[in-house]
Design a protein around this motif. Structure first.
Motif, PDB file in Angstrom:
ATOM      1  N   GLY A 189       0.888  -1.110  -0.173  1.00  0.00           N
ATOM      2  CA  GLY A 189       0.002   0.050  -0.046  1.00  0.00           C
ATOM      3  C   GLY A 189       0.827   1.260   0.014  1.00  0.00           C
ATOM      4  N   ARG A 190       0.294   2.240   0.382  1.00  0.00           N
ATOM      5  CA  ARG A 190       1.065   3.692   0.196  1.00  0.00           C
ATOM      6  C   ARG A 190       1.731   3.612   1.511  1.00  0.00           C
ATOM      7  NH1 ARG A 190      -3.481   7.703  -1.413  1.00  0.00           N
ATOM      8  NH2 ARG A 190      -4.470   5.845  -2.469  1.00  0.00           N
ATOM      9  N   ILE A 191       2.821   4.430   1.666  1.00  0.00           N
ATOM     10  CA  ILE A 191       3.474   4.728   2.860  1.00  0.00           C
ATOM     11  C   ILE A 191       3.438   6.132   3.195  1.00  0.00           C
ATOM     12  CG2 ILE A 191       5.743   5.050   1.554  1.00  0.00           C
ATOM     13  CD1 ILE A 191       7.097   3.610   3.997  1.00  0.00           C
ATOM     14  N   GLY A 192       3.083   6.466   4.457  1.00  0.00           N
ATOM     15  CA  GLY A 192       2.930   7.714   5.259  1.00  0.00           C
ATOM     16  C   GLY A 192       4.252   8.178   5.541  1.00  0.00           C
ATOM     17  N   ARG A 193       4.025   9.336   5.954  1.00  0.00           N
ATOM     18  CA  ARG A 193       5.489  10.159   6.640  1.00  0.00           C
ATOM     19  C   ARG A 193       5.739   9.257   8.072  1.00  0.00           C
ATOM     20  NH1 ARG A 193       5.110  16.301   7.543  1.00  0.00           N
ATOM     21  NH2 ARG A 193       5.700  16.339   5.402  1.00  0.00           N
ATOM     22  N   ALA A 194       4.835   9.005   8.645  1.00  0.00           N
ATOM     23  CA  ALA A 194       5.078   8.415  10.178  1.00  0.00           C
ATOM     24  C   ALA A 194       5.592   6.991   9.719  1.00  0.00           C
ATOM     25  CB  ALA A 194       3.976   8.222  10.975  1.00  0.00           C
ATOM     26  N   ARG A 195       5.083   6.007   8.948  1.00  0.00           N
ATOM     27  CA  ARG A 195       5.530   4.820   8.838  1.00  0.00           C
ATOM     28  C   ARG A 195       6.952   5.071   8.137  1.00  0.00           C
ATOM     29  NH1 ARG A 195       2.570   2.825  11.972  1.00  0.00           N
ATOM     30  NH2 ARG A 195       0.693   1.382  11.232  1.00  0.00           N
ATOM     31  N   ARG A 196       7.267   5.943   7.415  1.00  0.00           N
ATOM     32  CA  ARG A 196       8.581   5.975   6.701  1.00  0.00           C
ATOM     33  C   ARG A 196       9.624   6.336   7.833  1.00  0.00           C
ATOM     34  NH1 ARG A 196       7.704  10.101   3.488  1.00  0.00           N
ATOM     35  NH2 ARG A 196       6.481   8.989   1.876  1.00  0.00           N
ATOM     36  N   TRP A 197       9.196   7.086   8.563  1.00  0.00           N
ATOM     37  CA  TRP A 197      10.077   7.283   9.736  1.00  0.00           C
ATOM     38  C   TRP A 197      10.414   6.156  10.662  1.00  0.00           C
ATOM     39  CZ3 TRP A 197       9.070   7.290  15.029  1.00  0.00           C
ATOM     40  CH2 TRP A 197      10.049   7.878  15.762  1.00  0.00           C
ATOM     41  N   GLN A 198       9.295   5.679  10.844  1.00  0.00           N
ATOM     42  CA  GLN A 198       9.315   4.379  11.617  1.00  0.00           C
ATOM     43  C   GLN A 198      10.263   3.047  10.969  1.00  0.00           C
ATOM     44  OE1 GLN A 198       5.300   3.808  11.904  1.00  0.00           O
ATOM     45  NE2 GLN A 198       5.108   4.834  13.942  1.00  0.00           N
ATOM     46  N   GLY A 199      10.157   3.118   9.715  1.00  0.00           N
ATOM     47  CA  GLY A 199      10.711   2.213   8.931  1.00  0.00           C
ATOM     48  C   GLY A 199      12.316   2.445   8.815  1.00  0.00           C
ATOM     49  N   ARG A 200      12.627   3.749   8.696  1.00  0.00           N
ATOM     50  CA  ARG A 200      14.100   4.183   8.710  1.00  0.00           C
ATOM     51  C   ARG A 200      14.677   3.912  10.299  1.00  0.00           C
ATOM     52  NH1 ARG A 200      12.908   9.706   5.980  1.00  0.00           N
ATOM     53  NH2 ARG A 200      13.117   9.009   3.679  1.00  0.00           N
ATOM     54  N   VAL A 201      14.083   3.971  11.393  1.00  0.00           N
ATOM     55  CA  VAL A 201      14.388   3.838  12.913  1.00  0.00           C
ATOM     56  C   VAL A 201      14.825   2.590  12.823  1.00  0.00           C
ATOM     57  CG1 VAL A 201      13.574   3.686  15.122  1.00  0.00           C
ATOM     58  CG2 VAL A 201      13.463   6.100  13.820  1.00  0.00           C
ATOM     59  N   LEU A 202      13.622   1.540  12.737  1.00  0.00           N
ATOM     60  CA  LEU A 202      13.928   0.011  12.711  1.00  0.00           C
ATOM     61  C   LEU A 202      15.153  -0.435  11.704  1.00  0.00           C
ATOM     62  CD1 LEU A 202      10.220  -1.307  12.606  1.00  0.00           C
ATOM     63  CD2 LEU A 202      11.862  -0.339  14.659  1.00  0.00           C
ATOM     64  N   THR A 203      15.120   0.047  10.472  1.00  0.00           N
ATOM     65  CA  THR A 203      16.443  -0.248   9.694  1.00  0.00           C
ATOM     66  C   THR A 203      17.758   0.170  10.075  1.00  0.00           C
ATOM     67  OG1 THR A 203      14.988  -0.370   7.883  1.00  0.00           O
ATOM     68  CG2 THR A 203      17.196  -0.276   7.452  1.00  0.00           C
ATOM     69  N   GLY A 204      17.793   1.243  10.682  1.00  0.00           N
ATOM     70  CA  GLY A 204      19.001   1.735  11.198  1.00  0.00           C
ATOM     71  C   GLY A 204      19.472   1.209  12.513  1.00  0.00           C
ATOM     72  N   ALA A 205      18.153   0.511  13.416  1.00  0.00           N
ATOM     73  CA  ALA A 205      18.575   0.023  14.655  1.00  0.00           C
ATOM     74  C   ALA A 205      19.288  -1.297  14.130  1.00  0.00           C
ATOM     75  CB  ALA A 205      17.380  -0.044  15.441  1.00  0.00           C
ATOM     76  N   GLY A 206      18.614  -1.955  13.323  1.00  0.00           N
ATOM     77  CA  GLY A 206      19.027  -3.263  12.769  1.00  0.00           C
ATOM     78  C   GLY A 206      20.480  -3.143  12.066  1.00  0.00           C
ATOM     79  N   LEU A 207      20.675  -2.121  11.530  1.00  0.00           N
ATOM     80  CA  LEU A 207      22.176  -1.902  10.748  1.00  0.00           C
ATOM     81  C   LEU A 207      22.990  -1.591  12.006  1.00  0.00           C
ATOM     82  CD1 LEU A 207      21.319   0.082   7.470  1.00  0.00           C
ATOM     83  CD2 LEU A 207      22.101  -2.233   7.708  1.00  0.00           C
ATOM     84  N   ALA A 208      22.675  -1.057  13.031  1.00  0.00           N
ATOM     85  CA  ALA A 208      23.664  -0.595  14.084  1.00  0.00           C
ATOM     86  C   ALA A 208      24.132  -1.841  14.724  1.00  0.00           C
ATOM     87  CB  ALA A 208      22.960   0.501  15.090  1.00  0.00           C
ATOM     88  N   LEU A 209      23.066  -2.967  14.800  1.00  0.00           N
ATOM     89  CA  LEU A 209      23.594  -4.127  15.569  1.00  0.00           C
ATOM     90  C   LEU A 209      24.614  -4.972  14.949  1.00  0.00           C
ATOM     91  CD1 LEU A 209      20.059  -5.258  16.817  1.00  0.00           C
ATOM     92  CD2 LEU A 209      21.919  -4.873  18.391  1.00  0.00           C
ATOM     93  N   LEU A 210      24.826  -4.741  13.432  1.00  0.00           N
ATOM     94  CA  LEU A 210      25.808  -5.402  12.885  1.00  0.00           C
ATOM     95  C   LEU A 210      26.997  -5.541  13.317  1.00  0.00           C
ATOM     96  CD1 LEU A 210      24.384  -5.411   9.171  1.00  0.00           C
ATOM     97  CD2 LEU A 210      23.914  -7.212  11.025  1.00  0.00           C
ATOM     98  N   PRO A 211      27.759  -4.039  13.447  1.00  0.00           N
ATOM     99  CA  PRO A 211      29.085  -3.927  14.136  1.00  0.00           C
ATOM    100  C   PRO A 211      28.915  -4.382  15.453  1.00  0.00           C
ATOM    101  CG  PRO A 211      28.151  -1.881  13.423  1.00  0.00           C
ATOM    102  CD  PRO A 211      27.327  -2.880  13.044  1.00  0.00           C
ATOM    103  N   TRP A 212      27.954  -4.365  16.253  1.00  0.00           N
ATOM    104  CA  TRP A 212      27.957  -4.659  17.676  1.00  0.00           C
ATOM    105  C   TRP A 212      28.156  -6.550  17.714  1.00  0.00           C
ATOM    106  CZ3 TRP A 212      28.373  -3.037  22.383  1.00  0.00           C
ATOM    107  CH2 TRP A 212      27.830  -3.773  23.180  1.00  0.00           C
TER     108      TRP A 212
END
Length: 159
Positions: A33-56
């Motif tokens: 479906g369409r992605i809203g501004r809030a979902r885009r922000w939430q997706g970026r937060v979750l993706t960023g957190a997942g990526l941050a775990l890789l070096p950890w």
């Protein structure tokens, strides 16, 4: 296979490529479906957190005794996969983000509880409290909210 490689393979397995490299904005076999501004922000937060775990994961593998490293790297690798899957699905407006978001919520909550109960008094406990309050529990709450409550554009054809 390295933990980093495992996370990448799992991410690809859970997020097959979209036809012709484009992301549809309405309907579809997977409820895109369409992605809203809030979902885009939430997706970026979750993706960023997942990526941050890789070096950890590498840090844990290199600094903990082997038996402990195996357990912690496995738990954090599962968290990374769940966060990356939920985050990338949100960014692609793919409605199948709820299950990985729920898994991430449970894993993050469990991680915080285990950290707090196994930390030695003093600096180790203070670090566990900080990680729980500033990272693990807020992310778990976001993931639980995403898993439990659909957004406005979360139904195919809704807008």
């Amino acid at each position: 296979m390295t933990p980093k490689g495992t996370a990448a393979v799992a991410l690809i397995a859970f997020n097959p490529p979209v036809d012709k490299g484009s992301c549809a904005t309405t309907g579809g076999a997977h409820g895109i479906g369409r992605i809203g501004r809030a979902r885009r922000w939430q997706g970026r937060v979750l993706t960023g957190a997942g990526l941050a775990l890789l070096p950890w994961l590498g840090y844990l593998a290199g600094t903990l005794p082997p038996a402990e490293a195996t357990a912690w790297v496995t738990l954090d690798a599962l968290e990374a996969v769940a966060l990356l899957t939920a985050g990338t699905r949100l960014l692609r407006a793919d409605l199948r983000y709820r299950a990985p978001a729920a898994a991430a919520a449970v894993l993050l909550f469990a991680d915080a509880c285990i950290d707090l109960t196994t930390a030695a008094p003093g600096a180790e406990l203070a670090t566990a409290v900080m990680m729980a309050v500033l990272a693990e529990l807020p992310l778990a709450a976001l993931c639980a909210t995403l898993a439990a409550r659909p957004g406005r554009g979360d139904r195919p054809g809704a807008g």
